[in-house]
Motif scaffolding. Structure first.
Motif, mmCIF file in Angstrom:
data_model
loop_
_atom_site.group_PDB
_atom_site.id
_atom_site.type_symbol
_atom_site.label_atom_id
_atom_site.label_comp_id
_atom_site.label_asym_id
_atom_site.label_seq_id
_atom_site.Cartn_x
_atom_site.Cartn_y
_atom_site.Cartn_z
ATOM 1 N N PRO A 202 -23.781 -68.085 19.523
ATOM 2 C CA PRO A 202 -22.686 -68.712 20.269
ATOM 3 C C PRO A 202 -22.738 -68.412 21.759
ATOM 4 O O PRO A 202 -23.087 -67.310 22.176
ATOM 5 N N ILE B 253 -22.222 -82.070 15.714
ATOM 6 C CA ILE B 253 -22.644 -81.439 16.960
ATOM 7 C C ILE B 253 -23.418 -82.469 17.771
ATOM 8 O O ILE B 253 -24.003 -83.405 17.220
ATOM 9 N N ARG C 276 -13.885 -68.230 22.420
ATOM 10 C CA ARG C 276 -14.224 -69.469 21.725
ATOM 11 C C ARG C 276 -15.654 -69.872 22.085
ATOM 12 O O ARG C 276 -16.102 -69.678 23.213
ATOM 13 N N ALA C 277 -16.375 -70.441 21.129
ATOM 14 C CA ALA C 277 -17.739 -70.898 21.390
ATOM 15 C C ALA C 277 -17.692 -72.217 22.149
ATOM 16 O O ALA C 277 -17.295 -73.242 21.607
ATOM 17 N N ARG C 278 -18.094 -72.193 23.411
ATOM 18 C CA ARG C 278 -18.167 -73.418 24.195
ATOM 19 C C ARG C 278 -19.392 -74.233 23.811
ATOM 20 O O ARG C 278 -19.425 -75.452 23.992
ATOM 21 N N ALA C 279 -20.417 -73.547 23.313
ATOM 22 C CA ALA C 279 -21.663 -74.214 22.939
ATOM 23 C C ALA C 279 -22.418 -73.307 21.985
ATOM 24 O O ALA C 279 -22.052 -72.142 21.781
ATOM 25 N N ALA C 280 -23.469 -73.860 21.399
ATOM 26 C CA ALA C 280 -24.368 -73.078 20.554
ATOM 27 C C ALA C 280 -25.774 -73.182 21.123
ATOM 28 O O ALA C 280 -26.245 -74.281 21.436
ATOM 29 N N VAL D 239 -21.929 -80.887 11.259
ATOM 30 C CA VAL D 239 -21.574 -79.516 11.612
ATOM 31 C C VAL D 239 -21.883 -78.555 10.468
ATOM 32 O O VAL D 239 -22.247 -77.395 10.696
ATOM 33 N N LEU E 202 -20.604 -73.016 15.923
ATOM 34 C CA LEU E 202 -19.448 -73.598 16.607
ATOM 35 C C LEU E 202 -18.215 -73.591 15.709
ATOM 36 O O LEU E 202 -17.094 -73.383 16.178
ATOM 37 N N ILE F 227 -22.870 -78.877 21.569
ATOM 38 C CA ILE F 227 -21.419 -78.716 21.596
ATOM 39 C C ILE F 227 -20.830 -79.391 20.363
ATOM 40 O O ILE F 227 -21.492 -80.197 19.698
ATOM 41 N N LEU F 228 -19.581 -79.061 20.068
ATOM 42 C CA LEU F 228 -18.898 -79.594 18.894
ATOM 43 C C LEU F 228 -18.156 -80.878 19.245
ATOM 44 O O LEU F 228 -17.487 -80.962 20.278
ATOM 45 N N TYR G 261 -16.692 -69.833 15.283
ATOM 46 C CA TYR G 261 -15.979 -69.248 16.419
ATOM 47 C C TYR G 261 -14.778 -70.080 16.875
ATOM 48 O O TYR G 261 -14.219 -69.823 17.933
#
Length: 266
Positions: free
Chosen positions: A209, A114, A216-220, A138, A147, A108-109, A150
Protein backbone atom coordinates in the motif's frame (compact mmCIF):
# COMPACT_ATOMS: atom_id res chain seq x y z
CA UNK A 1 -41.17 11.27 -19.52
CA UNK A 2 -40.05 14.80 -18.60
CA UNK A 3 -37.37 16.60 -20.56
CA UNK A 4 -35.04 16.54 -17.53
CA UNK A 5 -35.46 12.77 -17.21
CA UNK A 6 -34.78 12.31 -20.93
CA UNK A 7 -31.61 14.39 -20.61
CA UNK A 8 -30.35 12.34 -17.64
CA UNK A 9 -31.13 9.07 -19.46
CA UNK A 10 -29.26 10.21 -22.57
CA UNK A 11 -26.28 11.32 -20.48
CA UNK A 12 -26.21 8.00 -18.61
CA UNK A 13 -26.34 6.05 -21.86
CA UNK A 14 -23.66 8.22 -23.44
CA UNK A 15 -21.34 7.59 -20.50
CA UNK A 16 -22.12 3.86 -20.74
CA UNK A 17 -21.01 3.95 -24.38
CA UNK A 18 -17.68 5.53 -23.41
CA UNK A 19 -17.20 3.03 -20.57
CA UNK A 20 -17.78 0.21 -23.06
CA UNK A 21 -14.88 1.47 -25.17
CA UNK A 22 -12.70 1.74 -22.07
CA UNK A 23 -13.57 -1.82 -21.03
CA UNK A 24 -13.55 -3.69 -24.36
CA UNK A 25 -11.11 -1.81 -26.54
CA UNK A 26 -10.47 1.45 -28.31
CA UNK A 27 -12.04 0.42 -31.65
CA UNK A 28 -15.60 -0.97 -31.71
CA UNK A 29 -18.43 -1.21 -34.22
CA UNK A 30 -21.92 0.14 -33.62
CA UNK A 31 -23.24 -3.44 -33.47
CA UNK A 32 -20.69 -4.43 -30.80
CA UNK A 33 -21.66 -1.52 -28.56
CA UNK A 34 -25.39 -2.13 -29.05
CA UNK A 35 -24.96 -5.81 -28.20
CA UNK A 36 -22.88 -5.06 -25.11
CA UNK A 37 -25.36 -2.48 -23.74
CA UNK A 38 -28.51 -4.31 -24.82
CA UNK A 39 -29.92 -1.26 -26.61
CA UNK A 40 -31.35 -0.87 -30.14
CA UNK A 41 -28.86 -0.01 -32.86
CA UNK A 42 -30.88 3.11 -33.69
CA UNK A 43 -30.43 4.39 -30.12
CA UNK A 44 -26.71 3.63 -30.12
CA UNK A 45 -26.35 5.27 -33.54
CA UNK A 46 -27.81 8.55 -32.22
CA UNK A 47 -25.68 8.43 -29.07
CA UNK A 48 -22.46 7.68 -30.94
CA UNK A 49 -23.11 10.35 -33.56
CA UNK A 50 -23.58 12.88 -30.75
CA UNK A 51 -20.32 11.75 -29.15
CA UNK A 52 -18.55 12.07 -32.51
CA UNK A 53 -19.84 15.63 -32.95
CA UNK A 54 -18.52 16.50 -29.46
CA UNK A 55 -15.11 14.93 -30.11
CA UNK A 56 -15.44 12.07 -27.61
CA UNK A 57 -15.58 9.47 -30.40
CA UNK A 58 -14.15 9.33 -33.91
CA UNK A 59 -15.18 7.33 -36.98
CA UNK A 60 -12.22 7.47 -39.39
CA UNK A 61 -14.12 5.65 -42.17
CA UNK A 62 -17.85 6.15 -42.73
CA UNK A 63 -19.64 2.93 -41.81
CA UNK A 64 -16.51 1.61 -40.08
CA UNK A 65 -15.63 1.15 -36.41
CA UNK A 66 -15.50 3.98 -33.91
CA UNK A 67 -12.50 5.00 -31.80
CA UNK A 68 -12.16 7.07 -28.65
CA UNK A 69 -11.61 10.71 -29.57
CA UNK A 70 -9.11 13.29 -28.36
CA UNK A 71 -11.50 14.88 -25.84
CA UNK A 72 -11.66 11.59 -23.91
CA UNK A 73 -7.88 11.42 -23.87
CA UNK A 74 -7.76 15.02 -22.68
CA UNK A 75 -10.07 14.20 -19.77
CA UNK A 76 -8.00 11.14 -18.92
CA UNK A 77 -4.75 13.07 -18.83
CA UNK A 78 -6.38 15.80 -16.74
CA UNK A 79 -7.40 13.18 -14.17
CA UNK A 80 -3.95 11.62 -14.14
CA UNK A 81 -2.29 15.00 -13.72
CA UNK A 82 -4.51 15.62 -10.72
CA UNK A 83 -3.28 12.47 -9.01
CA UNK A 84 -0.43 13.80 -6.90
CA UNK A 85 0.27 10.24 -5.78
CA UNK A 86 1.24 9.36 -9.35
CA UNK A 87 3.60 12.31 -9.61
CA UNK A 88 5.15 11.42 -6.26
CA UNK A 89 5.46 7.74 -7.13
CA UNK A 90 7.02 7.76 -10.61
CA UNK A 91 10.65 8.57 -9.66
CA UNK A 92 10.56 5.90 -6.95
CA UNK A 93 8.96 3.39 -9.32
CA UNK A 94 11.80 3.97 -11.77
CA UNK A 95 14.37 3.36 -9.03
CA UNK A 96 12.57 0.19 -7.93
CA UNK A 97 12.51 -1.01 -11.53
CA UNK A 98 16.26 -0.42 -11.81
CA UNK A 99 16.79 -2.33 -8.55
CA UNK A 100 14.73 -5.46 -9.29
CA UNK A 101 14.56 -5.38 -13.13
CA UNK A 102 10.83 -6.18 -13.10
CA UNK A 103 7.72 -4.29 -14.18
CA UNK A 104 6.36 -1.92 -11.52
CA UNK A 105 2.71 -0.79 -11.51
CA UNK A 106 0.70 1.80 -9.60
CA UNK A 107 -3.06 1.32 -9.22
CA UNK A 108 -5.98 3.11 -7.61
CA UNK A 109 -9.41 1.89 -6.52
CA UNK A 110 -12.55 2.63 -8.55
CA UNK A 111 -15.55 1.01 -6.87
CA UNK A 112 -15.11 -2.76 -7.44
CA UNK A 113 -12.17 -2.45 -9.81
CA UNK A 114 -8.63 -1.18 -9.85
CA UNK A 115 -7.23 1.12 -12.53
CA UNK A 116 -3.57 1.19 -13.53
CA UNK A 117 -2.44 4.83 -13.45
CA UNK A 118 1.33 4.43 -13.91
CA UNK A 119 3.63 1.72 -15.19
CA UNK A 120 7.37 1.22 -15.57
CA UNK A 121 7.50 -1.80 -17.84
CA UNK A 122 10.13 -4.44 -18.40
CA UNK A 123 10.43 -5.20 -22.10
CA UNK A 124 10.23 -8.92 -22.79
CA UNK A 125 8.81 -11.24 -25.43
CA UNK A 126 6.07 -12.59 -23.18
CA UNK A 127 4.34 -9.98 -21.04
CA UNK A 128 0.95 -9.18 -19.56
CA UNK A 129 -1.39 -7.21 -21.81
CA UNK A 130 -1.87 -4.37 -19.32
CA UNK A 131 -1.42 -0.64 -19.80
CA UNK A 132 -2.24 2.64 -18.08
CA UNK A 133 -6.03 2.71 -17.93
CA UNK A 134 -6.44 -1.09 -17.72
CA UNK A 135 -8.88 -2.37 -15.11
CA UNK A 136 -8.95 -5.56 -13.05
CA UNK A 137 -11.40 -6.87 -10.44
CA UNK A 138 -10.57 -5.77 -6.92
CA UNK A 139 -11.07 -9.24 -5.44
CA UNK A 140 -8.79 -11.25 -7.74
CA UNK A 141 -5.80 -8.90 -8.09
CA UNK A 142 -3.12 -8.25 -5.49
CA UNK A 143 -3.36 -4.43 -5.89
CA UNK A 144 -7.12 -4.66 -5.39
CA UNK A 145 -6.70 -6.66 -2.21
CA UNK A 146 -4.28 -4.10 -0.80
CA UNK A 147 -6.61 -1.21 -1.62
CA UNK A 148 -9.55 -3.07 -0.10
CA UNK A 149 -7.64 -4.08 3.04
CA UNK A 150 -6.68 -0.50 3.90
CA UNK A 151 -10.15 0.99 3.48
CA UNK A 152 -11.86 2.23 6.65
CA UNK A 153 -13.66 -0.71 8.27
CA UNK A 154 -17.20 0.35 7.31
CA UNK A 155 -16.24 1.00 3.66
CA UNK A 156 -14.34 -2.29 3.49
CA UNK A 157 -17.31 -4.25 4.83
CA UNK A 158 -19.68 -2.54 2.38
CA UNK A 159 -17.38 -3.42 -0.52
CA UNK A 160 -17.03 -7.05 0.60
CA UNK A 161 -20.79 -7.45 0.97
CA UNK A 162 -21.28 -6.02 -2.50
CA UNK A 163 -18.79 -8.52 -3.92
CA UNK A 164 -20.46 -11.40 -2.10
CA UNK A 165 -23.77 -10.36 -3.69
CA UNK A 166 -22.22 -10.20 -7.16
CA UNK A 167 -22.68 -13.62 -8.87
CA UNK A 168 -19.43 -13.52 -10.84
CA UNK A 169 -17.33 -12.37 -7.89
CA UNK A 170 -19.00 -14.80 -5.48
CA UNK A 171 -18.47 -17.70 -7.88
CA UNK A 172 -14.79 -16.83 -8.34
CA UNK A 173 -14.18 -16.50 -4.60
CA UNK A 174 -16.01 -19.74 -3.77
CA UNK A 175 -14.14 -21.71 -6.42
CA UNK A 176 -10.83 -20.74 -4.81
CA UNK A 177 -11.92 -20.77 -1.19
CA UNK A 178 -11.05 -17.09 -0.69
CA UNK A 179 -12.36 -15.42 2.48
CA UNK A 180 -12.02 -11.69 1.80
CA UNK A 181 -12.31 -10.63 5.44
CA UNK A 182 -9.57 -13.01 6.54
CA UNK A 183 -7.47 -12.06 3.53
CA UNK A 184 -7.75 -8.34 4.36
CA UNK A 185 -6.65 -9.05 7.94
CA UNK A 186 -3.59 -10.90 6.63
CA UNK A 187 -2.73 -8.09 4.21
CA UNK A 188 -2.80 -5.50 7.00
CA UNK A 189 -0.62 -7.68 9.24
CA UNK A 190 1.98 -8.35 6.54
CA UNK A 191 1.80 -5.02 4.71
CA UNK A 192 1.62 -7.02 1.47
CA UNK A 193 -0.82 -8.85 -0.76
CA UNK A 194 0.35 -11.91 -2.68
CA UNK A 195 -1.37 -13.43 -5.69
CA UNK A 196 0.18 -16.72 -6.71
CA UNK A 197 -1.55 -18.01 -9.82
CA UNK A 198 -5.09 -17.08 -8.75
CA UNK A 199 -5.72 -14.55 -11.52
CA UNK A 200 -3.64 -16.33 -14.17
CA UNK A 201 -1.86 -19.67 -13.56
CA UNK A 202 1.64 -18.39 -14.42
CA UNK A 203 1.27 -14.97 -12.80
CA UNK A 204 2.83 -14.10 -9.46
CA UNK A 205 2.21 -10.62 -8.10
CA UNK A 206 3.15 -8.73 -4.95
CA UNK A 207 1.49 -5.46 -3.90
CA UNK A 208 2.10 -2.99 -1.09
CA UNK A 209 0.00 0.00 0.00
CA UNK A 210 0.87 3.63 -0.62
CA UNK A 211 -0.69 5.30 2.43
CA UNK A 212 -1.65 8.89 3.12
CA UNK A 213 -1.59 10.76 6.42
CA UNK A 214 -4.89 9.14 7.50
CA UNK A 215 -3.56 5.61 6.95
CA UNK A 216 -5.79 5.02 3.94
CA UNK A 217 -4.26 3.42 0.85
CA UNK A 218 -4.18 6.09 -1.85
CA UNK A 219 -2.70 3.58 -4.28
CA UNK A 220 -1.16 0.14 -4.54
CA UNK A 221 2.39 -0.44 -5.75
CA UNK A 222 2.83 -3.84 -7.38
CA UNK A 223 5.31 -6.09 -9.15
CA UNK A 224 3.79 -8.73 -11.46
CA UNK A 225 5.97 -11.57 -12.77
CA UNK A 226 5.47 -14.53 -15.08
CA UNK A 227 6.85 -17.27 -12.82
CA UNK A 228 8.55 -19.48 -15.40
CA UNK A 229 9.01 -22.22 -12.83
CA UNK A 230 10.35 -20.00 -10.04
CA UNK A 231 8.96 -20.88 -6.58
CA UNK A 232 6.75 -18.23 -5.00
CA UNK A 233 8.92 -18.21 -1.87
CA UNK A 234 12.01 -17.28 -3.88
CA UNK A 235 10.18 -14.47 -5.67
CA UNK A 236 8.74 -13.15 -2.41
CA UNK A 237 12.15 -13.19 -0.71
CA UNK A 238 13.70 -11.24 -3.59
CA UNK A 239 10.97 -8.66 -4.11
CA UNK A 240 9.06 -8.07 -0.86
CA UNK A 241 11.70 -5.95 0.85
CA UNK A 242 12.42 -3.56 -2.05
CA UNK A 243 8.69 -3.25 -2.82
CA UNK A 244 7.72 -2.37 0.77
CA UNK A 245 10.60 0.08 1.13
CA UNK A 246 9.59 1.85 -2.09
CA UNK A 247 5.93 2.02 -1.00
CA UNK A 248 7.02 3.42 2.37
CA UNK A 249 9.09 6.18 0.73
CA UNK A 250 6.16 7.22 -1.47
CA UNK A 251 3.83 7.09 1.54
CA UNK A 252 6.15 9.39 3.46
CA UNK A 253 5.87 11.94 0.65
CA UNK A 254 2.08 11.85 1.16
CA UNK A 255 2.50 12.59 4.85
CA UNK A 256 2.27 9.09 6.24
CA UNK A 257 4.69 7.80 8.89
CA UNK A 258 5.17 4.47 7.19
CA UNK A 259 7.76 2.86 9.47
CA UNK A 260 5.43 -0.07 10.21
CA UNK A 261 5.52 -1.11 6.55
CA UNK A 262 9.20 -1.90 6.92
CA UNK A 263 8.85 -4.44 9.73
CA UNK A 264 9.62 -8.08 8.84
CA UNK A 265 6.78 -10.25 7.60
CA UNK A 266 5.14 -12.55 10.14
Amino acid sequence: MSRDTQTVTALTRGLSVLETFARLGHSLSLAQVARELGLPKSTIFRLMNSLVSLGYLEQPVKGGPYNLGPRVLGLGFAVLQGLDVREAALPHMERLFAQVNETVNLSILDRRQIIYVARVRKRELLSLNLFVGSRLPVYSSSPGRVLMAYLPAAEREKLIRGLEADPDAARWLASRGVDLRLLCDQVRIQGLAVNDGEYLPELFALSAPVLDVSGRARAALSIPILKRGQPAEVLCDRLAGPLKECAARISALLGHGAEHLLRPQT
